[in-house]
Motif scaffolding. Structure first.
Motif, short mmCIF file in Angstrom:
data_model
loop_
_atom_site.label_atom_id
_atom_site.label_comp_id
_atom_site.label_asym_id
_atom_site.label_seq_id
_atom_site.Cartn_x
_atom_site.Cartn_y
_atom_site.Cartn_z
N THR A 177 -1.77 -12.51 4.72
CA THR A 177 -2.85 -13.92 3.47
C THR A 177 -1.28 -14.18 2.61
O THR A 177 -1.79 -15.45 2.58
CB THR A 177 -3.90 -12.68 2.62
OG1 THR A 177 -2.83 -12.27 1.69
CG2 THR A 177 -4.91 -12.26 3.16
N GLY A 178 -0.12 -13.41 2.43
CA GLY A 178 0.62 -14.77 1.68
C GLY A 178 1.20 -15.79 2.50
O GLY A 178 1.74 -16.24 1.95
N LEU A 179 1.14 -15.42 4.19
CA LEU A 179 1.94 -16.49 4.97
C LEU A 179 0.51 -17.14 5.61
O LEU A 179 1.52 -19.07 5.15
CB LEU A 179 1.63 -15.88 6.51
CG LEU A 179 2.62 -14.55 6.62
CD1 LEU A 179 2.41 -14.17 7.69
CD2 LEU A 179 4.10 -15.25 6.27
N VAL A 200 -15.69 2.64 8.92
CA VAL A 200 -16.45 1.19 8.65
C VAL A 200 -15.21 0.58 7.64
O VAL A 200 -15.82 1.08 6.60
CB VAL A 200 -17.35 0.56 8.98
CG1 VAL A 200 -17.36 -0.63 8.69
CG2 VAL A 200 -18.21 1.38 9.75
N ILE A 201 -14.65 -0.61 7.49
CA ILE A 201 -13.81 -1.05 6.78
C ILE A 201 -13.50 -2.38 7.19
O ILE A 201 -14.31 -2.91 7.92
CB ILE A 201 -12.10 -0.05 6.25
CG1 ILE A 201 -11.42 -0.89 8.29
CG2 ILE A 201 -12.06 1.43 6.53
CD1 ILE A 201 -9.93 -0.93 8.03
N ARG A 202 -13.49 -3.18 6.33
CA ARG A 202 -12.83 -4.30 5.94
C ARG A 202 -11.65 -4.88 6.21
O ARG A 202 -11.21 -4.47 5.21
CB ARG A 202 -13.97 -5.13 5.28
CG ARG A 202 -15.06 -5.62 5.62
CD ARG A 202 -15.96 -6.81 5.07
NE ARG A 202 -17.64 -6.78 5.47
CZ ARG A 202 -17.96 -7.24 6.51
NH1 ARG A 202 -16.98 -8.08 7.25
NH2 ARG A 202 -18.75 -7.46 6.22
N ALA A 203 -10.51 -5.64 6.80
CA ALA A 203 -9.52 -6.15 6.77
C ALA A 203 -9.30 -6.59 6.10
O ALA A 203 -9.88 -8.35 5.64
CB ALA A 203 -8.64 -6.45 7.88
N SER A 204 -8.57 -6.70 4.07
CA SER A 204 -9.03 -7.77 3.54
C SER A 204 -7.74 -8.38 3.21
O SER A 204 -6.97 -9.00 3.07
CB SER A 204 -8.84 -6.91 2.19
OG SER A 204 -9.91 -6.44 1.96
N GLU A 227 -4.82 -3.32 5.23
CA GLU A 227 -5.29 -3.49 4.17
C GLU A 227 -6.32 -3.34 3.72
O GLU A 227 -6.79 -4.70 4.13
CB GLU A 227 -4.19 -4.63 2.61
CG GLU A 227 -3.99 -3.61 1.73
CD GLU A 227 -3.27 -3.81 0.44
OE1 GLU A 227 -3.28 -4.10 -0.63
OE2 GLU A 227 -2.81 -5.20 1.28
N VAL A 228 -6.85 -1.89 3.25
CA VAL A 228 -8.12 -2.35 2.74
C VAL A 228 -8.26 -2.08 1.32
O VAL A 228 -7.49 -1.86 0.17
CB VAL A 228 -9.36 -0.86 2.52
CG1 VAL A 228 -9.55 -1.85 4.71
CG2 VAL A 228 -8.32 0.07 3.27
N GLU A 233 0.12 1.92 0.06
CA GLU A 233 -0.27 3.21 -0.32
C GLU A 233 -1.69 2.34 0.57
O GLU A 233 -2.31 3.72 1.31
CB GLU A 233 -0.08 3.63 -0.78
CG GLU A 233 -1.10 3.44 -2.06
CD GLU A 233 -0.25 1.86 -3.35
OE1 GLU A 233 -0.59 1.01 -3.67
OE2 GLU A 233 1.43 1.31 -2.15
N LYS A 234 -1.78 1.94 0.19
CA LYS A 234 -3.62 1.46 1.39
C LYS A 234 -3.36 0.43 1.99
O LYS A 234 -4.96 0.17 3.09
CB LYS A 234 -4.36 0.44 -0.01
CG LYS A 234 -4.07 0.39 -1.30
CD LYS A 234 -5.13 1.83 -1.64
CE LYS A 234 -5.53 1.33 -3.21
NZ LYS A 234 -6.41 2.46 -3.15
N VAL A 235 -2.50 0.34 3.19
CA VAL A 235 -1.76 -0.18 4.85
C VAL A 235 -2.08 1.22 5.79
O VAL A 235 -1.61 2.24 5.40
CB VAL A 235 -0.63 -0.28 5.20
CG1 VAL A 235 -0.59 -1.34 6.06
CG2 VAL A 235 -0.78 -1.72 3.78
#
Length: 415
Positions: A2-4, A100-104, A121-122, A143-145
């Motif tokens: 997201t930073g890119l 199940v996750i969403r990639a933030s 990262e979630v 730590e969230k990756v």
């Protein structure tokens, strides 16, 4: 990642030529997909820049090593996935954590000169960074990756192109094969319509059917209604007959007939017979899968027949011994068969007391009474001529008595 997005893209001379729109990966089953190129907004166009033309990829900007740029409108090619468009904010499966996750956010790393997708990262923290000042996007939270090698990407048809889905279906995460049916059922219950259908296509039909048998009734009914007719029909054919008929009872009649009409006629007829029994009776609870043999058959012959039904082993705890008219003589436990010599005739294994039976219209209370009084693992359902038509297993009774607790499994010794 997201930073890119939206950072400035400059040519070798440092002149701005556009802004970064997306990062392209080419997936071929490797645990860490390699970046193959970038999508750059140049004026009103979205141009493709191959990764070989990228000198540096950083949060403060992208620098190219070539001034040449193809200004044709970008189109997704076979095997390519757009990370921002097809993966970011989509539902994913964390195979290690079985959730199940969403990639933030997504993480890229340069390994031996090649950029790779290495993590996702979630959590809410990254979402807050994304809606806050842009400088916060440059502060990752390692730590969230989650390790990308343990992630299966999924998507929804309403938000992405067909190419991305086809790539994922060709190269599913091999760790999906290690999931138990109950774990897969939990994932299916948590996923949305599109990702759920996609996940079902990634696993073997038999395993998918086992997972459906573990799902809660409301979730299973929704899945059968939402899935493509052909896919839902194939899954029902793979399920045990009693589980499939139970699932169809919860589906509206019009939808039920649609699904039955898409099934193999023989299997559809079998399910229609089970659905013809009133709910709460022995006929509605039973499975129609039986192994039967006449008394003159040898143990070796019957064991071979059991091996042919290995995929249904959990529902075969005994063999029905029949007389010349097809009436039930005895219900010989599989353990007794395995302990006998291969040349032994079934007639020699017939013992008192008589087999435990109930009629198809017997109420649940009678089935429970017969099973508990005899301490057997199952009861045979017979017609008015004492011919076996089905079997009710102990775990089926537990499911019927405590439906809100989900599926239970009483383990039995089977060949």
């Amino acid at each position: 990642m997201t930073g890119l997005l939206r950072v400035v893209v400059v040519n070798p001379a440092g002149q701005e030529i556009g802004h970064l729109l997306d990062v392209i990966c080419r997936w071929s089953g490797e645990p860490y997909p390699a970046v193959s190129g970038l999508v750059v907004k140049v004026g009103h166009r979205a141009a493709y820049v191959p990764v070989t033309a990228v000198a540096d990829l950083a949060a403060d900007g992208v620098r190219l090593n070539s001034a040449r740029l193809d200004l044709q409108d970008f189109k997704v090619r076979d095997g390519e996935v757009r990370l921002a468009h097809d993966v970011l904010d989509h539902q994913l499966v964390d195979v290690d954590g079985v959730r199940v996750i969403r990639a933030s956010d997504l993480y890229l790393a340069r390994v031996d000169g090649t950029w790779h997708l290495v993590g996702a990262e979630v959590g809410l923290k990254i979402l807050l960074r994304r809606i806050g000042p842009r400088r916060l996007l440059r502060r990752p939270a390692p730590e969230k990756v989650l390790d990308w090698a343990a992630i299966q990407a999924l998507g929804g048809p309403e938000r992405e192109g067909t190419a991305a889905r086809q790539v994922r279906l060709r190269t599913p995460n091999s760790a999906l094969k290690t999931l138990r049916p109950a774990e897969l059922a939990d994932l299916l219950e948590d996923l949305g319509r599109g990702p759920r259908s996609e996940l079902l296509q990634m696993v073997e039909p038999g395993k998918a059917a086992d997972a459906l048998e573990e799902m809660h009734a409301a979730d299973l009914e929704a899945l059968l209604r939402e899935a493509p007719t052909t896919q839902a029909a194939r899954l029902l054919e793979e399920m045990e007959p009693d589980e499939a008929s139970e699932a169809l009872r919860d589906v509206p009649e019009q939808e039920r007939e649609r699904l039955l009409g898409a099934m193999h006629p023989q299997q559809a007829d079998r399910l229609r017979r089970l659905l013809g029994y009133a709910e709460g009776t022995a006929g509605a609870l039973m499975t129609s899968l039986l192994v039967t043999a006449t008394a003159d058959r040898s143990v070796a012959d019957v064991v071979a027949a059991l091996r042919g039904q290995a995929e249904h082993a959990a529902d075969l705890d005994a063999v029905c011994v029949l007389d010349g008219d097809g009436a039930l003589v005895d219900d010989v436990p599989v353990v007794r068969l395995l302990l006998a010599e291969p040349g032994t005739r079934l007639a020699e294994l017939v013992q008192e007391p008589a087999p435990v039976t109930v009629a198809p219209d017997a109420p649940l209370s009678e089935v429970i009474e017969r099973l508990t009084d005899t301490r057997r693992h199952s009861v045979v359902v017979v017609d008015d001529q004492h011919r076996p038509v089905g079997r009710i297993l102990a775990d089926d009774l537990v499911d019927a008595l405590v439906p809100e607790r989900g599926r239970f499994r009483v383990f039995r010794l089977v060949p």
